[in-house]
Structures are given as structure tokens and as C-alpha cells.
Design a protein around this motif. Sequence first.
Motif, mmCIF file in Angstrom:
data_model
loop_
_atom_site.group_PDB
_atom_site.id
_atom_site.type_symbol
_atom_site.label_atom_id
_atom_site.label_comp_id
_atom_site.label_asym_id
_atom_site.label_seq_id
_atom_site.Cartn_x
_atom_site.Cartn_y
_atom_site.Cartn_z
ATOM 1 N N GLN A 38 0.858 -1.178 0.000
ATOM 2 C CA GLN A 38 0.000 0.000 0.000
ATOM 3 C C GLN A 38 0.893 1.226 0.000
ATOM 4 O O GLN A 38 1.705 1.423 0.908
ATOM 5 C CB GLN A 38 -0.900 0.012 1.253
ATOM 6 N N GLU A 55 -2.728 8.682 10.058
ATOM 7 C CA GLU A 55 -2.714 8.432 8.605
ATOM 8 C C GLU A 55 -2.175 7.043 8.292
ATOM 9 O O GLU A 55 -2.639 6.386 7.350
ATOM 10 C CB GLU A 55 -1.874 9.488 7.900
ATOM 11 N N THR A 58 -4.941 4.543 8.876
ATOM 12 C CA THR A 58 -5.908 4.575 7.769
ATOM 13 C C THR A 58 -5.391 3.773 6.573
ATOM 14 O O THR A 58 -6.147 3.018 5.938
ATOM 15 C CB THR A 58 -6.168 6.031 7.348
ATOM 16 N N ALA A 59 -4.096 3.917 6.275
ATOM 17 C CA ALA A 59 -3.515 3.190 5.142
ATOM 18 C C ALA A 59 -3.493 1.685 5.405
ATOM 19 O O ALA A 59 -3.745 0.881 4.494
ATOM 20 C CB ALA A 59 -2.108 3.703 4.874
ATOM 21 N N SER A 61 -5.565 -0.008 7.342
ATOM 22 C CA SER A 61 -6.953 -0.480 7.229
ATOM 23 C C SER A 61 -7.376 -0.602 5.775
ATOM 24 O O SER A 61 -8.056 -1.562 5.394
ATOM 25 C CB SER A 61 -7.888 0.478 7.977
ATOM 26 N N ALA A 62 -6.965 0.351 4.956
ATOM 27 C CA ALA A 62 -7.308 0.302 3.530
ATOM 28 C C ALA A 62 -6.698 -0.922 2.860
ATOM 29 O O ALA A 62 -7.336 -1.578 2.020
ATOM 30 C CB ALA A 62 -6.837 1.577 2.843
ATOM 31 N N LEU A 63 -5.465 -1.260 3.226
ATOM 32 C CA LEU A 63 -4.800 -2.435 2.676
ATOM 33 C C LEU A 63 -5.539 -3.706 3.067
ATOM 34 O O LEU A 63 -5.780 -4.587 2.229
ATOM 35 C CB LEU A 63 -3.345 -2.479 3.160
ATOM 36 N N TRP A 64 -5.920 -3.816 4.331
ATOM 37 C CA TRP A 64 -6.631 -5.012 4.800
ATOM 38 C C TRP A 64 -7.982 -5.160 4.106
ATOM 39 O O TRP A 64 -8.373 -6.265 3.720
ATOM 40 C CB TRP A 64 -6.811 -4.959 6.321
ATOM 41 N N THR A 65 -8.678 -4.047 3.918
ATOM 42 C CA THR A 65 -9.984 -4.096 3.270
ATOM 43 C C THR A 65 -9.845 -4.476 1.801
ATOM 44 O O THR A 65 -10.574 -5.333 1.286
ATOM 45 C CB THR A 65 -10.691 -2.728 3.401
ATOM 46 N N ARG A 66 -8.904 -3.841 1.112
ATOM 47 C CA ARG A 66 -8.720 -4.097 -0.322
ATOM 48 C C ARG A 66 -8.334 -5.536 -0.610
ATOM 49 O O ARG A 66 -8.825 -6.159 -1.549
ATOM 50 C CB ARG A 66 -7.651 -3.154 -0.884
ATOM 51 N N ALA A 157 -5.569 0.629 13.805
ATOM 52 C CA ALA A 157 -6.075 -0.126 12.648
ATOM 53 C C ALA A 157 -6.627 -1.494 13.061
ATOM 54 O O ALA A 157 -6.936 -2.318 12.200
ATOM 55 C CB ALA A 157 -4.967 -0.302 11.614
#
Length: 328
Positions: A38, A55, A58-59, A61-66, A157
Amino acid sequence: MGIFTKSSVGMEIDSKEIRVAYVEGTADKPIPRLFARQTLPEGVVRDGKVASPGELATAISALWTRENIKSRDVILGVNNQDVIIRFAAVPDLPKDKLYNLIHFQSTDYIPIPIHEIELDYSVVGKTSNNAGDLLKLLLVAGRKNMLNDFIAALEAARMKITDIGVSMLAAVRLVPEQMRNEPIVVVNLSNDFGNIVIMNQNEPGMARTIAYPSHIQPFLSRLTGQDRYDSYTARAESLEKVCNFLANEIRSSVLYYRNQEPELFFQRYYITGSHARDEGVLPGIQQLLQTDVSLLDLSSLKQASTLAGESSSDYTVCYSLAISGLEG
């Protein structure tokens, strides 16, 4: 039926990105499931340390979701100048007395007050002198404020940090088994720092972090950026500057160690990390050192290599960290 399958995520974070390796199974039979990254906004991480925990969370969490990563058990690898590695020889004492000796005399080895660091050690061998039997120790210290910033980001996260490891030492795990009883040099070229680890008879004998100086950083960027093929002359200059710098650092480290162990002769060097796959870096270093330099990546591990693709050297440390999370 897989109900009790153990899983683990090895994670590295630098100023450019988050990298993770997700594995299942056991430490002796790991099954790689995912390699992913990410990109981070500029300034979230600086010099391998967290500047903005929110921040970063947030990054993550975005990686885990994606990627739909199921496990939240994370082994984090750290690589910055707030991580200090030292080697020491101390009297062969029982475990409780050894712990007290190291912690009460910590400033003899680590020049930072004990209340400012997390200190750990492992026994890597034995030796002796006129005073008697000695234990050879590997001491690892990390500044608490640096570690707490990473912990805050991962906890925000909703990750569970099961351990924190030193990236440069983790890379050694993937050295081919048949080479581990020979003296070898492992060089990790991450985005923010380089690391050199010298192994002697499967024992770490020296470990150091190399900061990329300001006059070298633009040349490193030119080797990896979008304009890396725009000018042959500029690329050739960058490659020459980078390879000369790295070869000199490696050569001086080996010479320093050989002053202490003059009978050793190093015939095998391994290079891993994000900059290890920059075109021309490995053969350039090999030519300057006049010795065998090999890429330490996941190419010998068929499933892992397939999942990681051409970037498998980027994930060497992550994969090693993830495997350590399957132990026990």
C-alpha cells in the motif's frame, strides 16, 4: 479441515509504502497466501519512523480491506536508526542473573538510558578466555517512543502485534540451508536504509545500518523512478554512483570484521530488499567486489515466488517475519 490453521502477517513499513506477507501453516511448512503493498502519502513515515500514526492506521486499514486479509496477527519489522544492535561477551551465568547483568549494566553496551529503550537479547554462541567461559550475546534495543508510534498506528487499525523484529536480522532466515555454515554477508537494500549483516558459522557476527547520504539519494531515486529510462547517460551515472557507494560500505564492513577474525574469507554475498532489483545494481556491486553476489529473494520457493512476482526481493523480510509468527 483447516479449522485450527494458524496464520500470520509479516509487515514492513517505510517512507514509501506498507508491505505485507500473509502465510498459513507451520514454521517448517509455511503456505504463502498473499503478498501486497500500500503506497503511503509523503510524510506519513520519515526515515523509517512514524510521523503520523493516524494516517498510517488509515492506510493499513485500507490495505486489509482491499486485499481481504483475514488475519490481524502482525509481526512488524522495524528498520531505522533508533534500532541499535550490539554484540557482547559476558560471563556464563544462569538466566535470571544474566538478565540482571544486562539490564543493570545496559549502558555499557547501549549508550542510551535504559528507561528510554526496550532491550532484548539472545545467546548466539559461546567462547572462552583466560577468565573462563563466556556467552556471546546479540543485544537489540529500540527507542520506546519510536516503537510506541508504530504500536499506536497498528492498534488504531485494529491489528494485534504479536512481535516486533529487526528487519535486517529477519532477512537472514531465508539464506539457503546449504550456505548457513559458511561465512556470508547479507545486504538488505530497503527504501530508507541499507543494512549489512555478517554471518559466521550461522551466528551473526556484525550488523549495521547504512544511511543513504543526501548526495546518493537522488541517484537511487533515478534508478527506480518513472524516468529511469529517459536518459542512458543519467542512468549510467546513477548506477555508477550507487554501486560505488554500496560496494565501499560493504567492503569496509567486511574488512572491519576480518580485522577481528582474520582467518575468515567471504566468498558469498546475498543482496535483498527493494533496491536489490534495481536494474544493474547487483551486477554492478558484483563487479566492484570481484566476488559472487546473489539475489536473496523468494525465487527458490515456488508458490511464494509466483504470488510475489518480480518484486519478490521486496517481500523477503516480510515473508521471514510472517514465518516467525507461525512458530510455537
